[in-house]
Design a protein around this motif. Structure first.
Motif, PDB file in Angstrom:
ATOM      1  N   ASP A 257      32.636  45.724  29.179  1.00 29.01           N
ATOM      2  CA  ASP A 257      31.861  46.418  30.207  1.00 29.01           C
ATOM      3  C   ASP A 257      32.611  46.565  31.519  1.00 29.01           C
ATOM      4  OD1 ASP A 257      28.918  47.218  29.629  1.00 29.01           O
ATOM      5  OD2 ASP A 257      29.260  45.412  28.439  1.00 29.01           O
ATOM      6  N   SER A 258      33.918  46.781  31.430  1.00 28.46           N
ATOM      7  CA  SER A 258      34.670  47.130  32.625  1.00 28.46           C
ATOM      8  C   SER A 258      34.167  48.466  33.155  1.00 28.46           C
ATOM      9  CB  SER A 258      36.156  47.245  32.299  1.00 28.46           C
ATOM     10  OG  SER A 258      36.378  48.382  31.468  1.00 28.46           O
ATOM     11  N   PRO A 259      34.453  48.790  34.416  1.00 30.99           N
ATOM     12  CA  PRO A 259      34.069  50.116  34.899  1.00 30.99           C
ATOM     13  C   PRO A 259      34.698  51.244  34.076  1.00 30.99           C
ATOM     14  CG  PRO A 259      35.469  48.975  36.493  1.00 30.99           C
ATOM     15  CD  PRO A 259      35.047  47.969  35.484  1.00 30.99           C
ATOM     16  N   SER A 260      35.917  51.054  33.590  1.00 30.74           N
ATOM     17  CA  SER A 260      36.540  52.084  32.759  1.00 30.74           C
ATOM     18  C   SER A 260      35.775  52.276  31.455  1.00 30.74           C
ATOM     19  CB  SER A 260      37.996  51.715  32.456  1.00 30.74           C
ATOM     20  OG  SER A 260      38.775  51.700  33.634  1.00 30.74           O
ATOM     21  N   ARG A 261      35.334  51.173  30.852  1.00 31.27           N
ATOM     22  CA  ARG A 261      34.575  51.286  29.602  1.00 31.27           C
ATOM     23  C   ARG A 261      33.227  51.969  29.840  1.00 31.27           C
ATOM     24  NH1 ARG A 261      35.602  48.281  25.381  1.00 31.27           N
ATOM     25  NH2 ARG A 261      37.702  49.026  25.816  1.00 31.27           N
ATOM     26  N   ASN A 262      32.563  51.655  30.961  1.00 28.98           N
ATOM     27  CA  ASN A 262      31.296  52.323  31.245  1.00 28.98           C
ATOM     28  C   ASN A 262      31.502  53.768  31.694  1.00 28.98           C
ATOM     29  OD1 ASN A 262      29.072  50.630  30.570  1.00 28.98           O
ATOM     30  ND2 ASN A 262      29.750  49.212  32.161  1.00 28.98           N
ATOM     31  N   ILE A 303      41.462  50.984  39.915  1.00 26.93           N
ATOM     32  CA  ILE A 303      40.712  52.241  39.888  1.00 26.93           C
ATOM     33  C   ILE A 303      40.323  52.542  38.445  1.00 26.93           C
ATOM     34  CG2 ILE A 303      40.814  54.729  40.308  1.00 26.93           C
ATOM     35  CD1 ILE A 303      42.850  54.138  42.548  1.00 26.93           C
ATOM     36  N   PRO A 304      39.025  52.723  38.154  1.00 23.01           N
ATOM     37  CA  PRO A 304      38.623  53.004  36.771  1.00 23.01           C
ATOM     38  C   PRO A 304      39.253  54.291  36.260  1.00 23.01           C
ATOM     39  CG  PRO A 304      36.718  52.442  38.129  1.00 23.01           C
ATOM     40  CD  PRO A 304      37.872  52.658  39.064  1.00 23.01           C
ATOM     41  N   PHE A 362      27.323  54.770  44.208  1.00 24.51           N
ATOM     42  CA  PHE A 362      27.100  53.813  43.127  1.00 24.51           C
ATOM     43  C   PHE A 362      26.357  52.580  43.639  1.00 24.51           C
ATOM     44  CE2 PHE A 362      30.264  54.953  39.634  1.00 24.51           C
ATOM     45  CZ  PHE A 362      30.381  56.266  40.046  1.00 24.51           C
ATOM     46  N   PRO A 363      25.493  51.977  42.819  1.00 22.88           N
ATOM     47  CA  PRO A 363      24.890  50.699  43.206  1.00 22.88           C
ATOM     48  C   PRO A 363      25.980  49.683  43.548  1.00 22.88           C
ATOM     49  CG  PRO A 363      23.879  51.541  41.200  1.00 22.88           C
ATOM     50  CD  PRO A 363      25.074  52.400  41.472  1.00 22.88           C
ATOM     51  N   ALA A 364      25.805  48.968  44.646  1.00 24.84           N
ATOM     52  CA  ALA A 364      26.818  48.019  45.112  1.00 24.84           C
ATOM     53  C   ALA A 364      26.336  46.584  44.921  1.00 24.84           C
ATOM     54  CB  ALA A 364      27.127  48.271  46.583  1.00 24.84           C
ATOM     55  N   SER A 365      27.291  45.675  44.801  1.00 26.45           N
ATOM     56  CA  SER A 365      27.013  44.229  44.718  1.00 26.45           C
ATOM     57  C   SER A 365      25.958  43.921  43.657  1.00 26.45           C
ATOM     58  CB  SER A 365      26.559  43.705  46.084  1.00 26.45           C
ATOM     59  OG  SER A 365      27.526  43.965  47.076  1.00 26.45           O
ATOM     60  N   VAL A 366      26.144  44.496  42.470  1.00 30.42           N
ATOM     61  CA  VAL A 366      25.180  44.283  41.388  1.00 30.42           C
ATOM     62  C   VAL A 366      25.355  42.873  40.827  1.00 30.42           C
ATOM     63  CG1 VAL A 366      24.343  45.112  39.163  1.00 30.42           C
ATOM     64  CG2 VAL A 366      25.273  46.733  40.841  1.00 30.42           C
ATOM     65  N   ALA A 447      31.685  40.822  38.882  1.00 31.45           N
ATOM     66  CA  ALA A 447      33.029  41.377  39.093  1.00 31.45           C
ATOM     67  C   ALA A 447      33.526  42.138  37.876  1.00 31.45           C
ATOM     68  CB  ALA A 447      33.991  40.259  39.447  1.00 31.45           C
ATOM     69  N   ALA A 448      33.092  41.759  36.678  1.00 31.77           N
ATOM     70  CA  ALA A 448      33.576  42.383  35.457  1.00 31.77           C
ATOM     71  C   ALA A 448      33.263  43.883  35.413  1.00 31.77           C
ATOM     72  CB  ALA A 448      32.972  41.700  34.238  1.00 31.77           C
ATOM     73  N   GLY A 449      32.131  44.282  35.997  1.00 33.62           N
ATOM     74  CA  GLY A 449      31.720  45.673  35.900  1.00 33.62           C
ATOM     75  C   GLY A 449      31.761  46.450  37.170  1.00 33.62           C
ATOM     76  N   ARG A 450      32.292  45.877  38.230  1.00 35.91           N
ATOM     77  CA  ARG A 450      32.193  46.486  39.561  1.00 35.91           C
ATOM     78  C   ARG A 450      33.105  47.690  39.730  1.00 35.91           C
ATOM     79  NH1 ARG A 450      31.681  41.753  43.187  1.00 35.91           N
ATOM     80  NH2 ARG A 450      29.683  41.745  42.088  1.00 35.91           N
ATOM     81  N   PHE A 451      32.543  48.830  40.123  1.00 36.72           N
ATOM     82  CA  PHE A 451      33.333  50.034  40.374  1.00 36.72           C
ATOM     83  C   PHE A 451      33.945  49.960  41.783  1.00 36.72           C
ATOM     84  CE2 PHE A 451      31.131  51.639  36.754  1.00 36.72           C
ATOM     85  CZ  PHE A 451      31.858  52.736  36.293  1.00 36.72           C
TER      86      PHE A 451
END
Length: 451
Positions: A257-262, A303-304, A362-366, A447-451
């Motif tokens: 679930d990296s930003p690149s994967r999403n 950068i994704p 984008f939603p921040a600090s999820v 952090a794993a998914g943060r854009f």
């Protein structure tokens, strides 16, 4: 009785404490964008690039008719022509640096990329980029003189970026779009590295890079002809992940679930919604086995980025001297170009660019919590420049599901409790939805998914 209770629990999931929130309608404009790219224009642009003889990074730069210098000036002129037609909506710039002492660039060589920037109306420092490669090569990576048509690899991706600019420059978006011609790909991905470093120095918030490398070949060396499938490659975990973030991910999840994967999931979702007769195959790899592409330098600075390309490659048409041996024709010529397929993949890029650029910030600090509890709770922040925000959509899926399968629009709130969903068994995320229905990719917590 237990079954009825389970159904009731499912129906009660995420019942909002606030008033009912209705999601915006789907984005009708994207159906038009999905059929707008012209195969004829794309074929013409590929032919023009092929006619420069060679576009090798080490090739001629002074001629007006041959070499990479002539090619990049023509690309710049095309972007300027598009800009003139939209009232100056594109800012066309060169981004360059001198490279030397490398195995494939031994002598000082200026590596020059061309960018056309379509500024957003309300959130101009948020970007999404579509890139193609200017350069080409033959068998010897240091041969900058022999004819190297590079029709599919990668005049097709470059022509796609130009055509996407023609289509999307007719519209306005909240965020900015970059249409990029990157150089130096065959010599070591140097153009992408230079542009990525430039973007960071400028403070650009690039939320996604769509790297297009070979989008016009439909007949593979495996004997398969397929004009209905595109591959999207993406990294699983962020290259810039710190040791502390990796330790946290080990216990909370996020390996896929990296930003690149999403971003890759978003590309597929856009195709499923707005296109017909195109299937997107998500490949859970950074790139093809043991190989690389121009999204990688962006991934390496956080950068994704993803790679979009054909599904069945023909290796006799890649990195080959023009020749015939034992009845086999080698070389990347116009014979291997299917312009209708290239237009289809260009449309895939265009609806992705338009969707992301039209979306709110984008939603921040999820973040998410819920260990040893019956429900998971997710929180996030709303950044500035969110005047087009209609609200948020929460998403969840089983941990074994490759795509987001369940979602609910919840309106303008900044937290959500997934009642009776145990955090151990699901992955969760959130996306921002614009008033016109444009939507961001799903942002995975932490952090794993943060854009």
């Amino acid at each position: 009785m237990r079954s009825l209770l389970a159904i009731g629990t499912t129906l009660a999931l995420c019942v909002p404490a606030l008033s009912h929130a209705s999601p915006p309608a789907e984005v009708d404009m994207l159906y038009e964008v999905a059929v707008a790219p012209s195969p004829e224009r794309i074929r013409s642009d590929i032919q023009t690039l092929v006619d420069f003889g060679t576009r090798h990074t080490l090739s001629e730069t002074e001629s007006d008719t041959r070499g990479i210098g002539a090619a990049r000036r023509w690309i710049s002129a095309e972007f300027e022509k598009i800009s003139a037609e939209c009232g100056g909506c594109l800012e066309v710039i060169y981004v360059s640096d001198t490279i030397s002492g490398e195995s494939r660039i031994p002598e000082p060589t200026e590596v020059v990329s061309v960018l056309a920037i379509q500024r957003g109306t309300t959130d101009p420092n948020r970007y999404v980029m579509m890139s193609g490669d200017i350069d080409s090569r033959v068998t010897d990576p240091l041969n900058g003189t022999s004819d190297s048509p590079g029709a599919n690899d990668n005049a097709s991706g470059m022509a796609g970026a130009i055509e996407a600019a023609r289509v999307l420059s007719k519209h306005k978006f909240a965020g900015s779009i970059i249409y990029a011609g990157l150089s130096g790909e065959e010599q070591g991905l140097f153009g992408g590295k230079i542009v990525a470093d430039y973007a960071l120095a400028q403070g650009w918030e690039i939320k996604g890079v769509l790297n297009n490398d070979m989008i016009s070949n439909i007949s593979g060396i495996d004997g398969v002809t397929d004009n209905t499938t595109a591959r999207v490659f993406s990294e699983g975990t962020r290259f810039v992940e710190t040791a502390a973030e990796a330790r946290s991910r080990r216990f909370t999840g996020g390996e896929v679930d990296s930003p690149s994967r999403n971003l890759a999931r978003y590309v597929k979702a856009q195709a499923d919604q707005y296109m017909t007769n195109l299937n997107v195959m998500m490949v859970y790899r950074l790139d093809r086995f043991g190989r690389g592409g121009h999204h990688r330098p962006f991934n390496q600075v956080g950068i994704p980025g993803v790679r979009i390309m054909e599904t069945h490659e023909h290796y006799d048409r890649q990195h080959q001297d023009l020749r015939t041996e034992d009845g086999v024709i080698y070389g990347d010529t116009m014979d291997g170009v299917d312009a209708v397929y290239a237009a289809k993949l260009t449309a895939l890029n265009a609806i992705t660019l338009a969707g992301m650029a039209g979306a709110p910030p984008f939603p921040a600090s999820v973040e998410i919590e819920g260990a040893v509890q019956p429900s998971a709770k997710m929180t996030w922040e709303t950044p500035g420049n969110a005047g087009n925000l209609a609200g948020y959509r929460v998403h969840w899926r089983l941990t074994t599901e490759p795509e987001w399968t369940r979602s609910r629009f919840i309106g303008k709130v900044n937290e959500w409790s997934f009642d009776n969903l145990v955090i151990d068994n699901y992955f969760f995320g959130v996306s921002a939805v614009a008033k016109d229905g444009s939507e961001t990719p799903v942002v995975f917590p932490g952090a794993a998914g943060r854009f």
